[in-house]
Design a protein around this motif. Sequence first.
Motif, PDB file in Angstrom:
ATOM      1  N   GLY A 136     -34.619  24.022  15.483  1.00  0.00           N
ATOM      2  CA  GLY A 136     -35.207  25.046  16.336  1.00  0.00           C
ATOM      3  C   GLY A 136     -35.135  24.561  17.770  1.00  0.00           C
ATOM      4  O   GLY A 136     -34.075  24.179  18.259  1.00  0.00           O
ATOM      5  N   ARG A 137     -36.273  24.521  18.457  1.00  0.00           N
ATOM      6  CA  ARG A 137     -36.319  24.006  19.828  1.00  0.00           C
ATOM      7  C   ARG A 137     -36.754  22.555  19.879  1.00  0.00           C
ATOM      8  O   ARG A 137     -36.786  21.948  20.930  1.00  0.00           O
ATOM      9  CB  ARG A 137     -37.278  24.851  20.662  1.00  0.00           C
ATOM     10  N   ALA A 138     -37.122  21.997  18.740  1.00  0.00           N
ATOM     11  CA  ALA A 138     -37.660  20.635  18.690  1.00  0.00           C
ATOM     12  C   ALA A 138     -36.560  19.607  18.459  1.00  0.00           C
ATOM     13  O   ALA A 138     -35.584  19.870  17.756  1.00  0.00           O
ATOM     14  CB  ALA A 138     -38.696  20.525  17.580  1.00  0.00           C
ATOM     15  N   ASN A 139     -36.724  18.439  19.057  1.00  0.00           N
ATOM     16  CA  ASN A 139     -35.858  17.295  18.783  1.00  0.00           C
ATOM     17  C   ASN A 139     -36.546  16.426  17.747  1.00  0.00           C
ATOM     18  O   ASN A 139     -37.735  16.146  17.862  1.00  0.00           O
ATOM     19  CB  ASN A 139     -35.621  16.478  20.047  1.00  0.00           C
ATOM     20  N   THR A 188     -44.721  13.375  19.153  1.00  0.00           N
ATOM     21  CA  THR A 188     -44.298  14.730  19.485  1.00  0.00           C
ATOM     22  C   THR A 188     -42.802  14.803  19.750  1.00  0.00           C
ATOM     23  O   THR A 188     -42.164  13.801  20.072  1.00  0.00           O
ATOM     24  CB  THR A 188     -45.036  15.237  20.737  1.00  0.00           C
ATOM     25  N   HIS A 189     -42.269  16.004  19.628  1.00  0.00           N
ATOM     26  CA  HIS A 189     -40.854  16.177  19.931  1.00  0.00           C
ATOM     27  C   HIS A 189     -40.573  15.958  21.416  1.00  0.00           C
ATOM     28  O   HIS A 189     -39.483  15.540  21.788  1.00  0.00           O
ATOM     29  CB  HIS A 189     -40.353  17.554  19.458  1.00  0.00           C
ATOM     30  N   GLN A 190     -41.575  16.170  22.263  1.00  0.00           N
ATOM     31  CA  GLN A 190     -41.397  15.911  23.690  1.00  0.00           C
ATOM     32  C   GLN A 190     -41.185  14.419  23.940  1.00  0.00           C
ATOM     33  O   GLN A 190     -40.325  14.025  24.737  1.00  0.00           O
ATOM     34  CB  GLN A 190     -42.608  16.396  24.506  1.00  0.00           C
ATOM     35  N   LEU A 220     -37.742   9.551  25.137  1.00  0.00           N
ATOM     36  CA  LEU A 220     -37.157   8.275  24.744  1.00  0.00           C
ATOM     37  C   LEU A 220     -35.641   8.373  24.621  1.00  0.00           C
ATOM     38  O   LEU A 220     -34.914   7.460  25.005  1.00  0.00           O
ATOM     39  CB  LEU A 220     -37.761   7.798  23.420  1.00  0.00           C
ATOM     40  N   HIS A 221     -35.166   9.490  24.097  1.00  0.00           N
ATOM     41  CA  HIS A 221     -33.728   9.688  23.952  1.00  0.00           C
ATOM     42  C   HIS A 221     -33.042   9.734  25.321  1.00  0.00           C
ATOM     43  O   HIS A 221     -31.957   9.170  25.505  1.00  0.00           O
ATOM     44  CB  HIS A 221     -33.461  10.970  23.173  1.00  0.00           C
ATOM     45  N   LEU A 222     -33.663  10.373  26.286  1.00  0.00           N
ATOM     46  CA  LEU A 222     -33.078  10.453  27.634  1.00  0.00           C
ATOM     47  C   LEU A 222     -33.202   9.135  28.382  1.00  0.00           C
ATOM     48  O   LEU A 222     -32.313   8.768  29.148  1.00  0.00           O
ATOM     49  CB  LEU A 222     -33.753  11.575  28.430  1.00  0.00           C
TER      50      LEU A 222
END
Length: 63
Positions: free
Chosen positions: A24-27, A2-4, A9-11
């Motif tokens: 959009g709103r997704a990473n 998921t994008h969440q 993981l990125h943070l």
Amino acid sequence: MTHQRISQLHLKDPDNFPEVQKIGRANVVDWRKARPYFVAHAQKAAARDRRRRAEPKPGGESQ
């Protein structure tokens, strides 16, 4: 994935996780760039988990 989870993981690991892009709103992340990260992560996890370790070869060290 998921994008969440990509955001988490990125943070959590910004120095090692590949570049994230917004759509959009997704990473999102390019799988070709992310695959080495996940392979390394899986290898570290396997090293911690005795059930995933390679069995010693017969005739190796004696106890």
